[in-house]
Design a protein around this motif. Structure first.
Motif, PDB file in Angstrom:
ATOM      1  N   ASP A 159       0.854  -1.275   0.083  1.00 24.31           N
ATOM      2  CA  ASP A 159       0.048   0.020  -0.120  1.00 24.31           C
ATOM      3  C   ASP A 159       0.889   1.233   0.137  1.00 24.31           C
ATOM      4  OD1 ASP A 159       0.972   0.096   2.513  1.00 24.31           O
ATOM      5  OD2 ASP A 159      -0.809  -0.240   3.600  1.00 24.31           O
ATOM      6  N   THR A 160       2.158   1.301  -0.271  1.00 28.12           N
ATOM      7  CA  THR A 160       2.956   2.021  -0.226  1.00 28.12           C
ATOM      8  C   THR A 160       3.948   2.471  -1.416  1.00 28.12           C
ATOM      9  OG1 THR A 160       3.148   1.911   2.146  1.00 28.12           O
ATOM     10  CG2 THR A 160       4.545   3.401   1.562  1.00 28.12           C
ATOM     11  N   PRO A 161       3.227   2.845  -2.758  1.00 30.26           N
ATOM     12  CA  PRO A 161       3.887   3.254  -3.778  1.00 30.26           C
ATOM     13  C   PRO A 161       4.966   4.512  -3.491  1.00 30.26           C
ATOM     14  CG  PRO A 161       1.735   3.237  -4.501  1.00 30.26           C
ATOM     15  CD  PRO A 161       1.663   2.442  -3.040  1.00 30.26           C
ATOM     16  N   ARG A 162       4.038   5.302  -2.730  1.00 29.16           N
ATOM     17  CA  ARG A 162       4.595   6.426  -1.960  1.00 29.16           C
ATOM     18  C   ARG A 162       3.857   6.629  -0.708  1.00 29.16           C
ATOM     19  NH1 ARG A 162       2.582  11.774  -5.399  1.00 29.16           N
ATOM     20  NH2 ARG A 162       3.785  12.849  -3.621  1.00 29.16           N
ATOM     21  N   LEU A 163       4.555   7.679  -0.046  1.00 31.77           N
ATOM     22  CA  LEU A 163       4.052   7.765   1.415  1.00 31.77           C
ATOM     23  C   LEU A 163       2.776   8.772   1.330  1.00 31.77           C
ATOM     24  CD1 LEU A 163       5.888   6.607   3.369  1.00 31.77           C
ATOM     25  CD2 LEU A 163       6.495   8.564   4.307  1.00 31.77           C
ATOM     26  N   GLY A 164       1.700   8.366   2.217  1.00 30.95           N
ATOM     27  CA  GLY A 164       0.487   9.012   2.347  1.00 30.95           C
ATOM     28  C   GLY A 164       0.922  10.262   2.830  1.00 30.95           C
ATOM     29  N   ARG A 165       0.329  11.406   3.006  1.00 31.77           N
ATOM     30  CA  ARG A 165       0.361  12.792   3.382  1.00 31.77           C
ATOM     31  C   ARG A 165       0.309  12.906   4.760  1.00 31.77           C
ATOM     32  NH1 ARG A 165       0.545  17.955   1.121  1.00 31.77           N
ATOM     33  NH2 ARG A 165      -0.541  19.575   2.600  1.00 31.77           N
ATOM     34  N   ARG A 166       1.015  13.080   5.613  1.00 34.40           N
ATOM     35  CA  ARG A 166       1.004  13.086   6.981  1.00 34.40           C
ATOM     36  C   ARG A 166       1.248  14.496   7.510  1.00 34.40           C
ATOM     37  NH1 ARG A 166       4.193   7.859   7.574  1.00 34.40           N
ATOM     38  NH2 ARG A 166       2.896   6.496   6.214  1.00 34.40           N
ATOM     39  N   GLU A 167       0.174  15.439   7.605  1.00 37.67           N
ATOM     40  CA  GLU A 167       0.474  16.738   7.933  1.00 37.67           C
ATOM     41  C   GLU A 167       1.099  17.209   9.154  1.00 37.67           C
ATOM     42  OE1 GLU A 167      -3.400  17.931   6.678  1.00 37.67           O
ATOM     43  OE2 GLU A 167      -2.953  17.455   4.540  1.00 37.67           O
ATOM     44  N   ALA A 168       1.141  16.286  10.205  1.00 40.58           N
ATOM     45  CA  ALA A 168       1.847  16.472  11.460  1.00 40.58           C
ATOM     46  C   ALA A 168       3.190  16.732  11.028  1.00 40.58           C
ATOM     47  CB  ALA A 168       1.396  15.672  12.393  1.00 40.58           C
ATOM     48  N   ASP A 169       3.689  15.546  10.176  1.00 38.84           N
ATOM     49  CA  ASP A 169       5.157  15.666   9.617  1.00 38.84           C
ATOM     50  C   ASP A 169       5.541  16.790   8.996  1.00 38.84           C
ATOM     51  OD1 ASP A 169       5.277  13.114  11.034  1.00 38.84           O
ATOM     52  OD2 ASP A 169       5.309  12.008   9.415  1.00 38.84           O
ATOM     53  N   LEU A 170       4.662  17.084   8.122  1.00 40.37           N
ATOM     54  CA  LEU A 170       5.162  18.406   7.320  1.00 40.37           C
ATOM     55  C   LEU A 170       5.334  19.620   8.118  1.00 40.37           C
ATOM     56  CD1 LEU A 170       2.592  18.046   4.279  1.00 40.37           C
ATOM     57  CD2 LEU A 170       4.832  17.678   4.395  1.00 40.37           C
ATOM     58  N   LYS A 171       4.231  19.915   9.222  1.00 37.78           N
ATOM     59  CA  LYS A 171       4.292  21.085  10.057  1.00 37.78           C
ATOM     60  C   LYS A 171       5.596  20.736  11.079  1.00 37.78           C
ATOM     61  CE  LYS A 171      -0.271  22.905  11.087  1.00 37.78           C
ATOM     62  NZ  LYS A 171      -0.088  23.718   9.623  1.00 37.78           N
ATOM     63  N   ASN A 172       5.876  19.651  11.321  1.00 36.78           N
ATOM     64  CA  ASN A 172       7.123  19.494  12.120  1.00 36.78           C
ATOM     65  C   ASN A 172       8.354  19.465  11.400  1.00 36.78           C
ATOM     66  OD1 ASN A 172       5.658  19.241  14.493  1.00 36.78           O
ATOM     67  ND2 ASN A 172       5.551  16.916  14.322  1.00 36.78           N
TER      68      ASN A 172
END
Ligand SMILES: Cc1cc2nc3c(=O)[nH]c(=O)nc-3n(C[C@H](O)[C@H](O)[C@H](O)COP(=O)(O)O)c2cc1C
Ligand SMILES: CC(C)CC(=O)C(=O)O
Length: 377
Positions: A159-172
């Motif tokens: 289920d991981t051809p690319r990573l899902g968008r984890r917005e907490a990681d973006l903010k951090n």
């Protein structure tokens, strides 16, 4: 410390207090709106139990067999990246706890201890989770090493051809602390901050390395390079489950990656039965996502799972109290499962059946299925 913890969920709040925000958020968060993250839990609470009474439950046994391996309980540890973000001993500590609990751990490709270190940490059955890289020689090399280190199965994450968008990681602005590495991949991965293109470090890492062209033919390729059984992790419907069996999978893991990949996919427990029916007993079906209680484990087994996996509880347990925390988490789940079985009137895992649960649809509308006798008043 985990001494006063009485339920698995409590580890999360304790871990939050102990861990740096960037690491905690990486573990805890899901993709985008976190709709599926919430649903993974809520869907369990919509399923009800139907206990049977006056069954002799003086002896209740939680042990089971997974891919031929006898283990103490149908509760296993899902692969999670970078355990050293939780505790300096990382996956080695987790492996010791899982070994003491007499169950199975899946080690992530992106672990922070090498697979050889983990293999040497403690006896026990372990599976290796595989991400397939654009450079197939890297993957082939990982498979060889996993075989040599004594891993008993491969778990191919699909289920991981690319990573899902984890917005907490973006903010951090998620970045790996300099003292933490990915030794399974040491020769291949450079943690280059300049290459991030506005995404988290892990997202750009996955973009660079993971093979988005992965398809069913590659399951055949993987089978051609190893004798280890292959479990496909990340299946979310009956159609793909049938294809997985046809491709020669030895097992199926119904998983939405802990709601970290595509948001708005169904909670895993709600589609387990569809997958179980499609597979028709040809291979075992496992499930993960939101399992925090012995009753959750029981519900999954009643809906046809051969076992369940827990993700976040392991890393939160590890963050709170290292090896002892993971051990306590697994003990609590096992004890809760045993108590649930006792109160449900079943003495062994194979006695858990579809009759023992009812879904929201069934208790709201009644049902004329063969597994329930109730009528709706
Ligand atoms: C911090 C973290 C890292 C993860 N890393 C991986 C990984 O490397 N490979 C993988 O297949 N799944 C990974 N997963 C997904 C888990 O294997 C599992 O599907 C999920 O955590 C189950 O849901 P739960 O956390 O609600 O128990 C990760 C999950 C978390 C929380
Ligand atoms: C490094 C990532 C690919 C690990 C992962 O699967 C996750 O964070 O969910």
């Amino acid at each position: 410390m985990s001494k006063d913890v009485v339920k698995v969920d409590e580890f999360e709040a304790l871990a939050k207090k102990k861990m740096p925000k960037m690491a905690f958020d990486y573990y805890a968060s899901g993709a985008e709106d976190e709709y599926t993250l919430q649903q993974n839990r809520d869907a369990f609470s919509r399923i009800r139990l139907r206990p049977r009474i006056l069954v002799d439950v003086s002896s209740v046994n939680t042990s089971t067999t997974v891919l031929g391996f006898r283990i103490a309980m149908p509760i296993m540890v899902a692969p999670a990246a970078l355990h050293k973000l939780a505790h300096p001993e990382g996956e080695v500590a987790t492996a010791r706890a899982v070994s003491a609990a007499d169950t199975i751990m899946i080690l992530s490709t992106t672990s922070s201890c090498s697979m050889e270190e983990v293999a040497a940490a403690a006896p026990g059955v372990r599976f290796f989770q595989l991400y397939v890289y654009k450079d197939r020689q890297i993957s082939q090399h990982l498979v060889r090493r996993a075989e040599d280190a004594g891993f008993s199965a491969l778990v191919l994450t699909v289920d991981t051809p690319r990573l899902g968008r984890r917005e907490a990681d973006l903010k951090n602005n998620f970045t790996l602390p300099p003292h933490i590495a990915n030794p399974n991949m040491e020769a291949f991965v450079k943690h280059d901050k300049k290459e991030r293109n506005g995404s988290s470090m892990l997202a750009s890492w996955a973009d660079k390395l993971f093979d988005r062209s992965l398809s069913w033919k590659d399951v055949k390729w993987l089978k051609s390079i190893t004798k280890l059984p292959i479990i496909l992790k990340g299946i979310l419907n009956g159609e793909d489950a049938i294809l997985a069996v046809q491709a020669g999978a030895a097992g199926i893991m119904v998983s939405n990656h802990g709601a970290r990949q595509l948001d708005y996919v169904p909670p895993t427990i709600s589609i387990l039965e569809e997958v179980v029916k499609a597979v028709g007993g040809q291979v075992p079906v496992f499930v993960d996502g939101g399992i925090r209680r012995g009753t959750d484990v029981f519900k999954a087994l009643a809906l046809g799972a051969s076992g369940v996996f827990v993700g976040r509880p392991s890393v939160f347990g590890l963050a709170v109290d290292g090896e002892a925390g993971v051990k306590k988490m697994l003990e609590m789940l096992r004890d809760e499962l045993e108590r649930t079985m006792t109160l449900m009137g079943v003495c062994s895992v194979d006695q858990i059946s579809r009759h023992h649960v009812e879904t929201e649809h069934e208790y709201n509308n009644g049902c004329n299925c063969s597994h329930h006798m109730h009528s709706k008043l």
